[in-house]
Design a protein around this motif. Structure first.
Motif, PDB file in Angstrom:
ATOM      1  N   LYS A 131      31.261  35.603  41.375  1.00  0.00           N
ATOM      2  CA  LYS A 131      30.101  35.682  42.254  1.00  0.00           C
ATOM      3  C   LYS A 131      29.026  36.571  41.621  1.00  0.00           C
ATOM      4  CE  LYS A 131      28.765  36.941  46.928  1.00  0.00           C
ATOM      5  NZ  LYS A 131      29.225  37.344  48.263  1.00  0.00           N
ATOM      6  N   GLY A 132      27.792  36.059  41.612  1.00  0.00           N
ATOM      7  CA  GLY A 132      26.673  36.806  41.047  1.00  0.00           C
ATOM      8  C   GLY A 132      26.359  36.460  39.597  1.00  0.00           C
ATOM      9  N   ASP A 133      27.299  35.790  38.918  1.00  0.00           N
ATOM     10  CA  ASP A 133      27.060  35.389  37.521  1.00  0.00           C
ATOM     11  C   ASP A 133      26.032  34.266  37.458  1.00  0.00           C
ATOM     12  OD1 ASP A 133      28.892  37.206  36.606  1.00  0.00           O
ATOM     13  OD2 ASP A 133      30.425  35.737  36.063  1.00  0.00           O
ATOM     14  N   TYR A 142      21.826  28.266  36.857  1.00  0.00           N
ATOM     15  CA  TYR A 142      22.631  28.286  38.080  1.00  0.00           C
ATOM     16  C   TYR A 142      23.022  29.721  38.386  1.00  0.00           C
ATOM     17  CZ  TYR A 142      23.312  23.283  37.172  1.00  0.00           C
ATOM     18  OH  TYR A 142      23.120  21.956  36.944  1.00  0.00           O
ATOM     19  N   LEU A 143      23.157  30.020  39.668  1.00  0.00           N
ATOM     20  CA  LEU A 143      23.651  31.314  40.135  1.00  0.00           C
ATOM     21  C   LEU A 143      24.917  31.052  40.932  1.00  0.00           C
ATOM     22  CD1 LEU A 143      23.372  34.387  40.741  1.00  0.00           C
ATOM     23  CD2 LEU A 143      22.075  33.705  42.778  1.00  0.00           C
ATOM     24  N   VAL A 144      26.010  31.679  40.547  1.00  0.00           N
ATOM     25  CA  VAL A 144      27.271  31.528  41.263  1.00  0.00           C
ATOM     26  C   VAL A 144      27.185  32.351  42.551  1.00  0.00           C
ATOM     27  CG1 VAL A 144      29.773  31.897  41.216  1.00  0.00           C
ATOM     28  CG2 VAL A 144      28.573  31.165  39.128  1.00  0.00           C
ATOM     29  N   GLU A 145      27.268  31.655  43.674  1.00  0.00           N
ATOM     30  CA  GLU A 145      27.194  32.322  44.969  1.00  0.00           C
ATOM     31  C   GLU A 145      28.566  32.643  45.550  1.00  0.00           C
ATOM     32  OE1 GLU A 145      24.770  29.637  47.289  1.00  0.00           O
ATOM     33  OE2 GLU A 145      22.925  30.489  46.470  1.00  0.00           O
ATOM     34  N   GLU A 146      29.561  31.816  45.166  1.00  0.00           N
ATOM     35  CA  GLU A 146      30.882  32.036  45.723  1.00  0.00           C
ATOM     36  C   GLU A 146      31.925  31.331  44.860  1.00  0.00           C
ATOM     37  OE1 GLU A 146      32.663  31.903  50.289  1.00  0.00           O
ATOM     38  OE2 GLU A 146      30.935  30.677  49.781  1.00  0.00           O
ATOM     39  N   VAL A 147      33.092  31.963  44.712  1.00  0.00           N
ATOM     40  CA  VAL A 147      34.232  31.365  44.034  1.00  0.00           C
ATOM     41  C   VAL A 147      35.387  31.380  45.026  1.00  0.00           C
ATOM     42  CG1 VAL A 147      35.862  31.494  42.107  1.00  0.00           C
ATOM     43  CG2 VAL A 147      33.464  32.155  41.755  1.00  0.00           C
ATOM     44  N   LEU A 148      35.867  30.197  45.343  1.00  0.00           N
ATOM     45  CA  LEU A 148      36.957  30.078  46.330  1.00  0.00           C
ATOM     46  C   LEU A 148      38.204  29.493  45.677  1.00  0.00           C
ATOM     47  CD1 LEU A 148      34.797  28.535  49.172  1.00  0.00           C
ATOM     48  CD2 LEU A 148      35.553  30.897  49.002  1.00  0.00           C
TER      49      LEU A 148
END
Length: 148
Positions: A131-133, A142-148
């Protein structure tokens, strides 16, 4: 997580369909070879040669499809990880990716998901992101908002 389970089931159906398709194609080619052997003369082997090439190609495709099924067994729907790994659902500012197989865009419950392989160029870019990368692919950021 319900959506990950649905995505894995979709991947399973995709892999099963590919395996079944290649098995059916192989059976048809084998039947054609047998029929050609019964009616052809020895001077005309070009038909069988083509069929044998097709048989070999389909055997390779079947092997790859079976490997795909095996890879899918490693995907865990309940996996919890802060970084993107096999089985992760990665939500970015513009797209949502699921790392499993190379299938491409799918739609589930009016939402789009891109099912990609960890070995793909995009999968390699996403690997270990959190998240945040941020990352760039095909000139798009792209901005990673969430990793599930």
């Amino acid at each position: 997580m319900k959506i990950k389970t649905q995505l894995i089931e979709l991947c399973q159906r995709y892999a099963d369909k590919r395996v079944l398709g290649y098995k059916n194609e192989i059976e048809l080619i084998k039947e054609s070879i047998e029929n050609n052997d019964k009616v052809s003369n020895e001077e005309d082997d070009s038909g069988n040669s083509k069929l044998l090439d097709d048989l070999e190609k389909n055997m390779t495709y079947l092997h790859d499809a079976n490997k795909m099924r095996e890879q899918l067994k490693l995907v865990r729907p309940n996996l919890v990880s802060d970084v993107a790994v096999l089985g992760s659902l990665i939500k970015t500012d513009s797209m949502t990716f699921f790392i499993a197989l190379s299938i491409g865009k799918v739609e589930i419950e009016d939402a789009e998901y891109y099912i990609i392989s960890l070995a793909s160029p995009l999968g390699q870019l996403l690997k270990h992101r959190k998240k945040g990368d941020q990352f760039k692919f095909n000139e798009k950021s792209y901005l990673v908002e969430e990793v599930l």
